[in-house]
Scaffold this active site. Structure first.
Site, PDB file in Angstrom:
ATOM      1  N   HIS A  35     -10.207   1.362   0.872  1.00 40.52           N
ATOM      2  CA  HIS A  35      -9.741   2.716   1.229  1.00 40.52           C
ATOM      3  C   HIS A  35     -10.915   3.690   1.323  1.00 40.52           C
ATOM      4  O   HIS A  35     -10.933   4.579   2.181  1.00 40.52           O
ATOM      5  CB  HIS A  35      -8.758   3.246   0.180  1.00 40.52           C
ATOM      6  CG  HIS A  35      -7.321   2.915   0.455  1.00 40.52           C
ATOM      7  ND1 HIS A  35      -6.698   3.236   1.641  1.00 40.52           N
ATOM      8  CD2 HIS A  35      -6.370   2.321  -0.308  1.00 40.52           C
ATOM      9  CE1 HIS A  35      -5.427   2.838   1.591  1.00 40.52           C
ATOM     10  NE2 HIS A  35      -5.204   2.275   0.426  1.00 40.52           N
ATOM     11  N   CYS A  42       0.862  -1.175   0.000  1.00 41.90           N
ATOM     12  CA  CYS A  42       0.000   0.000   0.000  1.00 41.90           C
ATOM     13  C   CYS A  42       0.900   1.226   0.000  1.00 41.90           C
ATOM     14  O   CYS A  42       1.849   1.290   0.794  1.00 41.90           O
ATOM     15  CB  CYS A  42      -0.889  -0.006   1.242  1.00 41.90           C
ATOM     16  SG  CYS A  42      -1.957   1.443   1.371  1.00 41.90           S
ATOM     17  N   HIS A 100      -8.779  -3.600  -2.563  1.00 40.37           N
ATOM     18  CA  HIS A 100      -7.933  -2.745  -1.724  1.00 40.37           C
ATOM     19  C   HIS A 100      -8.396  -1.284  -1.818  1.00 40.37           C
ATOM     20  O   HIS A 100      -8.514  -0.588  -0.803  1.00 40.37           O
ATOM     21  CB  HIS A 100      -6.475  -2.890  -2.199  1.00 40.37           C
ATOM     22  CG  HIS A 100      -5.473  -2.112  -1.412  1.00 40.37           C
ATOM     23  ND1 HIS A 100      -4.505  -2.711  -0.635  1.00 40.37           N
ATOM     24  CD2 HIS A 100      -5.266  -0.771  -1.290  1.00 40.37           C
ATOM     25  CE1 HIS A 100      -3.764  -1.768  -0.061  1.00 40.37           C
ATOM     26  NE2 HIS A 100      -4.200  -0.584  -0.454  1.00 40.37           N
ATOM     27  N   GLU A 101      -8.674  -0.824  -3.043  1.00 36.77           N
ATOM     28  CA  GLU A 101      -9.042   0.595  -3.225  1.00 36.77           C
ATOM     29  C   GLU A 101     -10.452   0.875  -2.692  1.00 36.77           C
ATOM     30  O   GLU A 101     -10.693   1.924  -2.090  1.00 36.77           O
ATOM     31  CB  GLU A 101      -8.934   1.003  -4.698  1.00 36.77           C
ATOM     32  CG  GLU A 101      -7.572   0.777  -5.350  1.00 36.77           C
ATOM     33  CD  GLU A 101      -6.384   1.334  -4.578  1.00 36.77           C
ATOM     34  OE1 GLU A 101      -6.562   2.256  -3.759  1.00 36.77           O
ATOM     35  OE2 GLU A 101      -5.265   0.823  -4.782  1.00 36.77           O
TER      36      GLU A 101
END
Ligand code: ZN
Length: 186
Positions: A134, A88, A130-131
């Protein structure tokens, strides 16, 4: 277009859920351009708006030589899982085993407000998860198995960028380029 500083773990913006985009205007197109430029400069394989301090549901990627962006995403995940390492850009230099769904279908909008669907497996699926995390204030350490997470937290506390921020009492907010995350920085 401008490269923005990448916010690092410890900055509250990274654990705050981001807001839906409601106006697909010039500012959003500028945000996508800034994200793309900042990701390529790092270099990284993905970058979400909160990572540059903008609390909106927008992210970009560059995986297998294909770039893209997605706004207000929702995810459908396969039951089948994948193992693999993940990094990351908000955790410089650190890469860890992080379990993820093998396949992801992401629905959302492009910068012109048109609906788009992105399907990915392996690294693209990992990036979409993952995004999107976020945008919900969720970080990859939250997705690790507990022994891996323990090791990660120890290495984070020992890292130069994190301990420098802790001792100054300020949020870590530095741009380190290049980011040495072996193409796994998301
Ligand atoms: Zn990330």
């Amino acid at each position: 277009m401008a490269i923005q500083p990448i916010r690092l773990f410890g900055d509250p913006v990274l654990v705050t859920p981001a807001a839906l985009v409601t106006d697909f205007d010039k500012e959003i197109r500028q945000l996508v351009a800034d994200l793309m430029e900042t990701m390529h400069d790092a270099p990284g394989a993905g970058l979400a708006a909160p990572q540059i301090g903008v609390p909106l549901r927008v992210f970009v990627w560059d995986i297998n030589d294909e770039t893209g962006h997605l706004i207000n995403p929702t995810l459908d995940l396969s039951a089948e899982m994948q193992d693999g390492e993940e990094g990351c850009l908000s955790f410089p230099e650190l890469v860890y085993e992080t379990p993820r769904a093998f396949k992801a279908v992401a629905k959302g909008f492009n910068m012109h407000g048109e609906p788009v669907t992105i399907e990915g497996t392996e690294l693209l699926a990992r990036c979409l998860q993952h995004e999107t995390d976020h945008l919900n204030g969720v970080l990859f350490i939250d997705r690790m198995k507990s022994d891996q997470r323990k090791l990660a937290m120890k290495e984070i506390r020992e890292s130069e960028w994190f301990s420098a921020a802790s001792s100054s009492g300020l949020n870590p907010q530095i741009k380190i380029s290049p980011h040495n995350t072996r193409g796994l920085g998301l």
